[in-house]
Design a protein around this motif. Sequence first.
Motif, PDB file in Angstrom:
ATOM      1  N   LYS A  50       0.806  -1.159  -0.085  1.00 12.90           N
ATOM      2  CA  LYS A  50      -0.171   0.194   0.022  1.00 12.90           C
ATOM      3  C   LYS A  50       0.911   1.293  -0.092  1.00 12.90           C
ATOM      4  O   LYS A  50       0.619   2.220  -0.737  1.00 12.90           O
ATOM      5  CB  LYS A  50      -1.095  -0.049   1.379  1.00 12.90           C
ATOM      6  CG  LYS A  50      -1.695   1.318   1.229  1.00 12.90           C
ATOM      7  CD  LYS A  50      -2.637   1.128   2.522  1.00 12.90           C
ATOM      8  CE  LYS A  50      -3.371   2.469   3.001  1.00 12.90           C
ATOM      9  NZ  LYS A  50      -4.164   2.315   4.186  1.00 12.90           N
ATOM     10  N   GLU A  80      -9.502   6.620  -6.541  1.00 11.36           N
ATOM     11  CA  GLU A  80     -10.440   5.730  -5.644  1.00 11.36           C
ATOM     12  C   GLU A  80     -10.809   4.380  -6.581  1.00 11.36           C
ATOM     13  O   GLU A  80     -11.001   3.371  -5.942  1.00 11.36           O
ATOM     14  CB  GLU A  80     -11.383   6.564  -5.189  1.00 11.36           C
ATOM     15  CG  GLU A  80     -11.032   7.444  -4.301  1.00 11.36           C
ATOM     16  CD  GLU A  80     -12.478   8.217  -3.680  1.00 11.36           C
ATOM     17  OE1 GLU A  80     -13.446   8.462  -4.393  1.00 11.36           O
ATOM     18  OE2 GLU A  80     -12.173   8.790  -2.574  1.00 11.36           O
ATOM     19  N   MET A  83      -8.015   1.882  -6.266  1.00 15.30           N
ATOM     20  CA  MET A  83      -7.835   1.663  -4.851  1.00 15.30           C
ATOM     21  C   MET A  83      -8.780   0.448  -4.825  1.00 15.30           C
ATOM     22  O   MET A  83      -8.390  -0.605  -4.242  1.00 15.30           O
ATOM     23  CB  MET A  83      -8.237   2.744  -3.881  1.00 15.30           C
ATOM     24  CG  MET A  83      -7.138   3.720  -3.735  1.00 15.30           C
ATOM     25  SD  MET A  83      -7.705   5.113  -2.332  1.00 15.30           S
ATOM     26  CE  MET A  83      -8.111   4.329  -0.845  1.00 15.30           C
ATOM     27  N   ASP A  84     -10.108   0.629  -5.258  1.00 11.27           N
ATOM     28  CA  ASP A  84     -10.999  -0.445  -5.260  1.00 11.27           C
ATOM     29  C   ASP A  84     -10.167  -1.817  -5.989  1.00 11.27           C
ATOM     30  O   ASP A  84     -10.261  -2.852  -5.392  1.00 11.27           O
ATOM     31  CB  ASP A  84     -12.342  -0.129  -6.038  1.00 11.27           C
ATOM     32  CG  ASP A  84     -12.847   0.947  -5.243  1.00 11.27           C
ATOM     33  OD1 ASP A  84     -12.853   1.070  -4.089  1.00 11.27           O
ATOM     34  OD2 ASP A  84     -13.885   1.421  -5.947  1.00 11.27           O
ATOM     35  N   GLY A  87      -7.824  -3.464  -3.767  1.00 17.68           N
ATOM     36  CA  GLY A  87      -8.060  -3.928  -2.479  1.00 17.68           C
ATOM     37  C   GLY A  87      -7.559  -2.847  -1.366  1.00 17.68           C
ATOM     38  O   GLY A  87      -7.419  -3.179  -0.101  1.00 17.68           O
ATOM     39  N   ILE A  88      -7.592  -1.621  -1.767  1.00 23.93           N
ATOM     40  CA  ILE A  88      -7.123  -0.611  -0.647  1.00 23.93           C
ATOM     41  C   ILE A  88      -8.367   0.078  -0.242  1.00 23.93           C
ATOM     42  O   ILE A  88      -9.044   0.766  -0.985  1.00 23.93           O
ATOM     43  CB  ILE A  88      -5.935   0.525  -1.267  1.00 23.93           C
ATOM     44  CG1 ILE A  88      -4.699  -0.413  -1.561  1.00 23.93           C
ATOM     45  CG2 ILE A  88      -5.602   1.379  -0.285  1.00 23.93           C
ATOM     46  CD1 ILE A  88      -3.616   0.479  -2.682  1.00 23.93           C
ATOM     47  N   ARG A  89      -8.531  -0.008   0.993  1.00 21.74           N
ATOM     48  CA  ARG A  89      -9.713   0.835   1.674  1.00 21.74           C
ATOM     49  C   ARG A  89      -9.589   2.113   2.083  1.00 21.74           C
ATOM     50  O   ARG A  89     -10.706   2.821   1.928  1.00 21.74           O
ATOM     51  CB  ARG A  89     -10.379   0.089   2.866  1.00 21.74           C
ATOM     52  CG  ARG A  89     -10.614  -1.417   2.482  1.00 21.74           C
ATOM     53  CD  ARG A  89     -11.027  -2.169   3.812  1.00 21.74           C
ATOM     54  NE  ARG A  89     -11.941  -1.676   4.547  1.00 21.74           N
ATOM     55  CZ  ARG A  89     -12.512  -2.046   5.547  1.00 21.74           C
ATOM     56  NH1 ARG A  89     -12.432  -3.458   5.866  1.00 21.74           N
ATOM     57  NH2 ARG A  89     -13.342  -1.375   6.364  1.00 21.74           N
ATOM     58  N   SER A  90      -8.383   2.594   2.358  1.00 23.54           N
ATOM     59  CA  SER A  90      -8.128   4.232   2.826  1.00 23.54           C
ATOM     60  C   SER A  90      -7.015   4.566   2.079  1.00 23.54           C
ATOM     61  O   SER A  90      -6.011   3.779   2.159  1.00 23.54           O
ATOM     62  CB  SER A  90      -8.074   3.934   4.275  1.00 23.54           C
ATOM     63  OG  SER A  90      -7.789   5.312   4.816  1.00 23.54           O
ATOM     64  N   SER A  91      -6.997   5.768   1.940  1.00 26.35           N
ATOM     65  CA  SER A  91      -5.619   6.404   1.524  1.00 26.35           C
ATOM     66  C   SER A  91      -4.920   6.937   2.540  1.00 26.35           C
ATOM     67  O   SER A  91      -3.685   7.727   2.383  1.00 26.35           O
ATOM     68  CB  SER A  91      -5.960   7.536   0.399  1.00 26.35           C
ATOM     69  OG  SER A  91      -6.376   8.603   0.859  1.00 26.35           O
ATOM     70  N   ARG A 100     -11.587   9.218   0.954  1.00 28.31           N
ATOM     71  CA  ARG A 100     -11.188   7.861   1.927  1.00 28.31           C
ATOM     72  C   ARG A 100      -9.812   7.556   1.916  1.00 28.31           C
ATOM     73  O   ARG A 100      -9.125   8.118   1.171  1.00 28.31           O
ATOM     74  CB  ARG A 100     -12.222   6.676   1.618  1.00 28.31           C
ATOM     75  CG  ARG A 100     -11.906   6.279   0.052  1.00 28.31           C
ATOM     76  CD  ARG A 100     -12.772   5.037  -0.241  1.00 28.31           C
ATOM     77  NE  ARG A 100     -12.490   4.744  -1.592  1.00 28.31           N
ATOM     78  CZ  ARG A 100     -12.514   3.442  -2.107  1.00 28.31           C
ATOM     79  NH1 ARG A 100     -12.162   2.610  -1.319  1.00 28.31           N
ATOM     80  NH2 ARG A 100     -12.316   3.302  -3.273  1.00 28.31           N
TER      81      ARG A 100
END
Length: 100
Positions: A50, A80, A83-84, A87-91, A100
């Motif tokens: 990440k 974003e 990110m999806d 599989g990254i939920r938050s930056s 997010r």
Amino acid sequence: MIVAGVVDAPLFVVPRVLDALRAYQASAPPGLPDALAATLLAGIEAHPTKFWVMTQFQKTLARIPAGDAATRDHVCKELETLMDLLGIRSSDGVLGPERR
């Protein structure tokens, strides 16, 4: 946009993730998003974290002229989406406090 605040985590870069990045790149708007997709495809297998991805995001955002809120908003939406795919939920704040 401080990458130092990113909580690092490994990313599971399996063939379907690479296929999704390739599909994204093929349909991405020209400019920063498709250039970033190319960068991710070139380096994600060697750097499946990440922190590495957020560093690439920060570099991309740094290319947007100061005060160009419309472009920044558009690029953040594209980030974003990436990110999806990854599989990254938050930056962790890299995209800004309102994202997010």
